[in-house]
Write an enzyme that holds these catalytic residues in place. Structure first.
Site, PDB file in Angstrom:
ATOM      1  N   LYS A  43       1.291  -6.347  -9.335  1.00  0.00           N
ATOM      2  CA  LYS A  43       0.937  -7.695  -8.869  1.00  0.00           C
ATOM      3  C   LYS A  43      -0.475  -8.053  -9.318  1.00  0.00           C
ATOM      4  O   LYS A  43      -1.366  -7.203  -9.341  1.00  0.00           O
ATOM      5  CB  LYS A  43       0.967  -7.766  -7.338  1.00  0.00           C
ATOM      6  CG  LYS A  43       2.328  -7.521  -6.736  1.00  0.00           C
ATOM      7  CD  LYS A  43       2.262  -7.503  -5.217  1.00  0.00           C
ATOM      8  CE  LYS A  43       3.618  -7.205  -4.616  1.00  0.00           C
ATOM      9  NZ  LYS A  43       3.528  -7.067  -3.168  1.00  0.00           N
ATOM     10  N   TYR A  73       0.414 -14.919  -6.463  1.00  0.00           N
ATOM     11  CA  TYR A  73       0.438 -13.663  -7.198  1.00  0.00           C
ATOM     12  C   TYR A  73       1.584 -13.613  -8.186  1.00  0.00           C
ATOM     13  O   TYR A  73       2.655 -14.131  -7.959  1.00  0.00           O
ATOM     14  CB  TYR A  73       0.420 -12.446  -6.279  1.00  0.00           C
ATOM     15  CG  TYR A  73       1.416 -12.432  -5.143  1.00  0.00           C
ATOM     16  CD1 TYR A  73       2.550 -11.647  -5.216  1.00  0.00           C
ATOM     17  CD2 TYR A  73       1.193 -13.185  -3.996  1.00  0.00           C
ATOM     18  CE1 TYR A  73       3.453 -11.617  -4.164  1.00  0.00           C
ATOM     19  CE2 TYR A  73       2.087 -13.154  -2.944  1.00  0.00           C
ATOM     20  CZ  TYR A  73       3.221 -12.365  -3.039  1.00  0.00           C
ATOM     21  OH  TYR A  73       4.120 -12.340  -2.004  1.00  0.00           O
TER      22      TYR A  73
END
Length: 184
Positions: free
Chosen positions: A73, A133
């Site tokens: 991420k 994200y």
């Protein structure tokens, strides 16, 4: 882009350069070539997520997605301020169970790269926070998991966060069996 590394391998704090004038500023939040030229080669991202949390002290985490759908991420806060946390849960890692906490905010523009093998979570430090994200795999509910926010020894700055039902029922870190192995 400015890149800072931590004592825990794999994590990186990326701060894009901002170009400002009387109107405000512009920044490239993702530039694969610029990152590679700076020595950070990141995997291909396949999904973008955007979360909104209204109350201050909303805590989301500590989450993970286990193999075969594990996710790297790249996390940033585009509105407000959050305490963003990553916990190393890679079997064989010298830093297993250790964590890093950084403040991400709309003002500082910093982004935290969280690789596979880490738990991830964040606490909103202001009301009306938005976190975005990029992920290297799509969400797979059958691989989704959570570890209790208060079972790793993290100083979140509050003892009474706003939690989802999922996060309130999460397994304690002492009972967590990691599905991740240190690679390399």
């Amino acid at each position: 882009m400015k890149i800072a590394y931590f004592d825990i391998s794999g994590l990186a704090l990326i701060t894009p350069r901002r170009f400002g004038d009387a109107r405000g500023w512009f920044a490239e939040t993702w530039n694969q070539l610029a990152l590679a030229q700076a020595g950070l080669v990141l995997p291909e991202f396949k999904q973008d997520n955007h979360s909104y949390s209204q109350p201050r002290h909303t805590l989301r985490g500590l989450h993970y997605q286990r193999p075969p759908r594990a996710q790297d991420k790249l996390v940033r806060c585009s509105r407000g301020r959050v305490l963003d946390v990553a916990v190393d849960v890679r079997k064989g890692s010298a830093s297993y169970g250790q964590w890093v906490a950084v403040e991400l905010s709309a003002e500082n523009g910093a982004q935290l790269f969280v690789p596979k093998g880490f738990l991830h979570g964040f606490l909103t430090l202001t009301e009306d926070c938005e976190v975005q994200y990029k992920c290297t795999d799509i969400y797979a509910p059958e691989c989704d998991g959570a570890v209790a926010w208060d079972s790793v020894g993290i100083d979140w700055g509050t003892d009474t966060p706003v939690l989802s039902d999922k996060d309130a029922r999460a397994v304690a870190f002492a009972d967590f069996i990691t599905p991740f192995q240190l690679e390399g």
